[in-house]
Design a protein around this motif. Structure first.
Motif, PDB file in Angstrom:
ATOM      1  N   ARG A  49     -33.833  29.993  36.649  1.00 54.25           N
ATOM      2  CA  ARG A  49     -34.612  29.889  37.887  1.00 54.25           C
ATOM      3  C   ARG A  49     -34.821  31.278  38.496  1.00 54.25           C
ATOM      4  NH1 ARG A  49     -35.016  24.749  40.338  1.00 54.25           N
ATOM      5  NH2 ARG A  49     -35.431  25.787  42.324  1.00 54.25           N
ATOM      6  N   HIS A  50     -33.746  32.055  38.538  1.00 48.45           N
ATOM      7  CA  HIS A  50     -33.846  33.389  39.124  1.00 48.45           C
ATOM      8  C   HIS A  50     -34.717  34.311  38.264  1.00 48.45           C
ATOM      9  CE1 HIS A  50     -31.067  31.835  41.905  1.00 48.45           C
ATOM     10  NE2 HIS A  50     -29.952  32.213  41.332  1.00 48.45           N
ATOM     11  N   MET A  51     -34.636  34.154  36.931  1.00 48.20           N
ATOM     12  CA  MET A  51     -35.485  34.962  36.069  1.00 48.20           C
ATOM     13  C   MET A  51     -36.966  34.641  36.310  1.00 48.20           C
ATOM     14  SD  MET A  51     -33.599  37.061  34.346  1.00 48.20           S
ATOM     15  CE  MET A  51     -32.573  37.112  35.831  1.00 48.20           C
ATOM     16  N   GLY A  62     -40.742  31.383  26.379  1.00 47.52           N
ATOM     17  CA  GLY A  62     -40.047  32.302  25.482  1.00 47.52           C
ATOM     18  C   GLY A  62     -39.519  33.523  26.208  1.00 47.52           C
ATOM     19  N   VAL A  63     -40.329  34.091  27.092  1.00 46.53           N
ATOM     20  CA  VAL A  63     -39.903  35.252  27.877  1.00 46.53           C
ATOM     21  C   VAL A  63     -38.715  34.887  28.756  1.00 46.53           C
ATOM     22  CG1 VAL A  63     -40.581  36.819  29.737  1.00 46.53           C
ATOM     23  CG2 VAL A  63     -42.133  36.411  27.820  1.00 46.53           C
ATOM     24  N   LEU A  64     -38.779  33.721  29.381  1.00 44.94           N
ATOM     25  CA  LEU A  64     -37.678  33.279  30.244  1.00 44.94           C
ATOM     26  C   LEU A  64     -36.400  33.054  29.432  1.00 44.94           C
ATOM     27  CD1 LEU A  64     -39.518  30.758  32.593  1.00 44.94           C
ATOM     28  CD2 LEU A  64     -38.552  32.978  33.231  1.00 44.94           C
ATOM     29  N   ARG A  65     -36.539  32.497  28.251  1.00 42.81           N
ATOM     30  CA  ARG A  65     -35.372  32.233  27.415  1.00 42.81           C
ATOM     31  C   ARG A  65     -34.685  33.542  27.025  1.00 42.81           C
ATOM     32  NH1 ARG A  65     -37.720  29.095  24.302  1.00 42.81           N
ATOM     33  NH2 ARG A  65     -38.380  30.581  22.681  1.00 42.81           N
ATOM     34  N   VAL A  66     -35.478  34.522  26.618  1.00 45.09           N
ATOM     35  CA  VAL A  66     -34.907  35.819  26.238  1.00 45.09           C
ATOM     36  C   VAL A  66     -34.272  36.508  27.439  1.00 45.09           C
ATOM     37  CG1 VAL A  66     -35.460  38.129  25.406  1.00 45.09           C
ATOM     38  CG2 VAL A  66     -36.460  36.140  24.274  1.00 45.09           C
ATOM     39  N   ALA A  67     -34.954  36.493  28.570  1.00 42.97           N
ATOM     40  CA  ALA A  67     -34.421  37.138  29.775  1.00 42.97           C
ATOM     41  C   ALA A  67     -33.112  36.489  30.224  1.00 42.97           C
ATOM     42  CB  ALA A  67     -35.452  37.076  30.900  1.00 42.97           C
ATOM     43  N   THR A  68     -33.031  35.170  30.111  1.00 43.58           N
ATOM     44  CA  THR A  68     -31.810  34.458  30.499  1.00 43.58           C
ATOM     45  C   THR A  68     -30.651  34.851  29.592  1.00 43.58           C
ATOM     46  OG1 THR A  68     -33.106  32.597  31.346  1.00 43.58           O
ATOM     47  CG2 THR A  68     -30.791  32.185  30.833  1.00 43.58           C
ATOM     48  N   ARG A  69     -30.910  34.891  28.278  1.00 43.54           N
ATOM     49  CA  ARG A  69     -29.843  35.295  27.363  1.00 43.54           C
ATOM     50  C   ARG A  69     -29.393  36.724  27.639  1.00 43.54           C
ATOM     51  NH1 ARG A  69     -30.059  38.327  23.178  1.00 43.54           N
ATOM     52  NH2 ARG A  69     -32.323  38.133  22.905  1.00 43.54           N
ATOM     53  N   ARG A  70     -30.363  37.598  27.911  1.00 47.30           N
ATOM     54  CA  ARG A  70     -30.003  38.990  28.186  1.00 47.30           C
ATOM     55  C   ARG A  70     -29.246  39.131  29.499  1.00 47.30           C
ATOM     56  NH1 ARG A  70     -35.601  42.071  26.236  1.00 47.30           N
ATOM     57  NH2 ARG A  70     -35.151  41.954  23.990  1.00 47.30           N
ATOM     58  N   ALA A  71     -29.481  38.231  30.440  1.00 43.93           N
ATOM     59  CA  ALA A  71     -28.705  38.263  31.683  1.00 43.93           C
ATOM     60  C   ALA A  71     -27.237  37.979  31.401  1.00 43.93           C
ATOM     61  CB  ALA A  71     -29.270  37.254  32.678  1.00 43.93           C
ATOM     62  N   PHE A  72     -26.962  37.037  30.506  1.00 44.58           N
ATOM     63  CA  PHE A  72     -25.578  36.767  30.112  1.00 44.58           C
ATOM     64  C   PHE A  72     -24.998  37.965  29.359  1.00 44.58           C
ATOM     65  CE2 PHE A  72     -26.666  32.463  31.152  1.00 44.58           C
ATOM     66  CZ  PHE A  72     -25.461  31.874  31.518  1.00 44.58           C
ATOM     67  N   GLU A  73     -25.812  38.581  28.522  1.00 44.11           N
ATOM     68  CA  GLU A  73     -25.374  39.785  27.805  1.00 44.11           C
ATOM     69  C   GLU A  73     -25.023  40.904  28.781  1.00 44.11           C
ATOM     70  OE1 GLU A  73     -27.521  43.115  24.997  1.00 44.11           O
ATOM     71  OE2 GLU A  73     -28.021  41.005  24.644  1.00 44.11           O
ATOM     72  N   ALA A 277     -37.457  45.791  38.258  1.00 43.12           N
ATOM     73  CA  ALA A 277     -37.460  46.838  37.237  1.00 43.12           C
ATOM     74  C   ALA A 277     -36.677  46.415  35.998  1.00 43.12           C
ATOM     75  CB  ALA A 277     -36.883  48.130  37.817  1.00 43.12           C
ATOM     76  N   GLU A 278     -35.597  45.620  36.190  1.00 45.53           N
ATOM     77  CA  GLU A 278     -34.774  45.136  35.071  1.00 45.53           C
ATOM     78  C   GLU A 278     -34.233  43.753  35.424  1.00 45.53           C
ATOM     79  OE1 GLU A 278     -34.235  46.181  32.121  1.00 45.53           O
ATOM     80  OE2 GLU A 278     -34.963  48.256  32.160  1.00 45.53           O
ATOM     81  N   PRO A 279     -35.072  42.724  35.423  1.00 46.01           N
ATOM     82  CA  PRO A 279     -34.618  41.397  35.851  1.00 46.01           C
ATOM     83  C   PRO A 279     -33.439  40.856  35.051  1.00 46.01           C
ATOM     84  CG  PRO A 279     -37.013  41.461  35.673  1.00 46.01           C
ATOM     85  CD  PRO A 279     -36.505  42.735  35.074  1.00 46.01           C
ATOM     86  N   SER A 280     -33.395  41.142  33.759  1.00 44.89           N
ATOM     87  CA  SER A 280     -32.332  40.574  32.930  1.00 44.89           C
ATOM     88  C   SER A 280     -30.974  41.215  33.180  1.00 44.89           C
ATOM     89  CB  SER A 280     -32.697  40.689  31.444  1.00 44.89           C
ATOM     90  OG  SER A 280     -32.847  42.041  31.064  1.00 44.89           O
ATOM     91  N   GLN A 281     -30.923  42.248  34.035  1.00 42.83           N
ATOM     92  CA  GLN A 281     -29.630  42.816  34.433  1.00 42.83           C
ATOM     93  C   GLN A 281     -29.170  42.271  35.788  1.00 42.83           C
ATOM     94  OE1 GLN A 281     -29.147  47.057  34.015  1.00 42.83           O
ATOM     95  NE2 GLN A 281     -30.472  47.173  32.225  1.00 42.83           N
ATOM     96  N   TRP A 282     -29.860  41.257  36.277  1.00 38.00           N
ATOM     97  CA  TRP A 282     -29.532  40.668  37.577  1.00 38.00           C
ATOM     98  C   TRP A 282     -28.459  39.612  37.387  1.00 38.00           C
ATOM     99  CZ3 TRP A 282     -33.402  37.346  40.881  1.00 38.00           C
ATOM    100  CH2 TRP A 282     -32.960  37.305  42.219  1.00 38.00           C
ATOM    101  N   HIS A 283     -27.265  39.877  37.884  1.00 37.35           N
ATOM    102  CA  HIS A 283     -26.118  38.986  37.694  1.00 37.35           C
ATOM    103  C   HIS A 283     -26.000  38.010  38.867  1.00 37.35           C
ATOM    104  CE1 HIS A 283     -24.447  42.806  35.594  1.00 37.35           C
ATOM    105  NE2 HIS A 283     -25.333  42.186  34.855  1.00 37.35           N
TER     106      HIS A 283
END
Length: 298
Positions: A49-51, A62-73, A277-283
């Motif tokens: 949701r946040h992504m 697909g973009v959301l799925r990758v971004a979500t996984r990278r957020a966990f990473e 700037a880097e959404p997938s780094q948003w914890h």
């Protein structure tokens, strides 16, 4: 018993993380992110949701799925890296981060009223805090959310104190301690993208109304300290990029309530820029908007 188990698990995690070879510590988040996201289904839904908010309504599945996984990473990297910080030398800390606009911090401190760094839950902010304390030799106060059980909170507080930070638990006494730190011309770090204690200021944030903490604005108005929107991004390897934005306008132009709302709205806009700037780094793995608890997953 549950409190003891939780504390023991975090201690064990820290023990293991500090003894991992550097190559393993660097690659472990990439390996563990997918299974962790699969196990933590409710968190995965919330992160997604946040992504969507940060990436915009046009983001594909697909973009959301990758971004979500990278957020966990990214979140795993945050923990492994934080646990390993006490073993970093001053030289490694300094080499591991670049802060091109650090001058905003120096200019703020020269005014003698302290500096408020307003950050989102993004990237490697623990590294930056340790860098300020150990490399820049500046007293730094961090306000943190009390967590349960108390034994675990005290372990985390002691961990941060060992890194050179003064730890203030969020609560009724926090305001006085923050004001005192600013009066001593210190750096104060406030995570500002989540209204943890409730009763915050209603503002638009990523196109949707929610509440964000009014503490940064109120402290700036009371003390004269500048608010610097700040983020610390993970880069390659163990490197980081610190971004310090110019100070917000915290002048008095209306009532205290009106000024707090205006400043908090401006801060929300700055946080949007930093997160986008880097959404997938948003914890941010918790509900943060009313619709997060009132509706189903997006």
């Amino acid at each position: 018993m549950r409190a003891q188990v939780a504390t023991a698990l975090y201690k064990a995690g820290a023990f293991v993380a500090r003894r991992l070879p550097r190559s393993v510590a660097t690659n472990a988040p990439k390996v563990l992110a997918y299974p962790l996201a699969h196990i933590m289904k409710n968190k995965r839904v919330m992160v997604r949701r946040h992504m969507r908010r940060a990436l915009g309504s046009t983001a594909t599945k697909g973009v959301l799925r990758v971004a979500t996984r990278r957020a966990f990473e990214s979140y795993l990297r945050y923990w492994i890296e934080s646990f390993r910080l006490p073993s970093q030398t001053t030289h490694e800390l300094s080499d591991g981060i670049q802060v091109p606009d650090y001058r905003h911090v120096e200019e703020g401190l020269r005014k003698g009223k302290g500096v408020i760094l307003a950050l989102p839950h993004l990237g490697g902010w623990e590294w930056a805090g340790f860098w300020i304390a150990a490399v820049k030799k500046l007293p730094i106060t961090v306000v943190v959310e009390p967590i349960e059980p108390p034994q675990l909170f005290e372990w985390f507080a002691r961990f941060r104190r060992e890194l050179g930070m003064t730890v203030v638990p969020l609560g009724p006494a926090a305001g006085a301690e923050i004001a005192a730190a600013l009066k001593r011309n210190e750096v104060v770090c406030l995570l500002s993208d989540r209204d943890i204690s409730g009763g915050g200021v209603k503002v638009p944030f990523f196109g949707e109304l929610t509440t964000l903490p009014g503490g940064p604005a109120l402290m700036a108005l009371r003390t004269g300290a500048p608010i610097l929107p700040t983020a610390v991004y993970f880069a390659t390897g163990e490197s980081h990029i610190g971004v310090v934005r110019p100070p917000l306008d915290v002048s008095r132009v209306g009532s205290v309530r009106e000024d707090v709302k205006r400043i908090t709205e401006n801060l929300a806009q700055e946080l949007e820029v930093l997160i986008s700037a880097e959404p997938s780094q948003w914890h941010l793995f918790q509900p943060n908007w009313p619709s997060d608890t009132n509706q189903g997953p997006q």
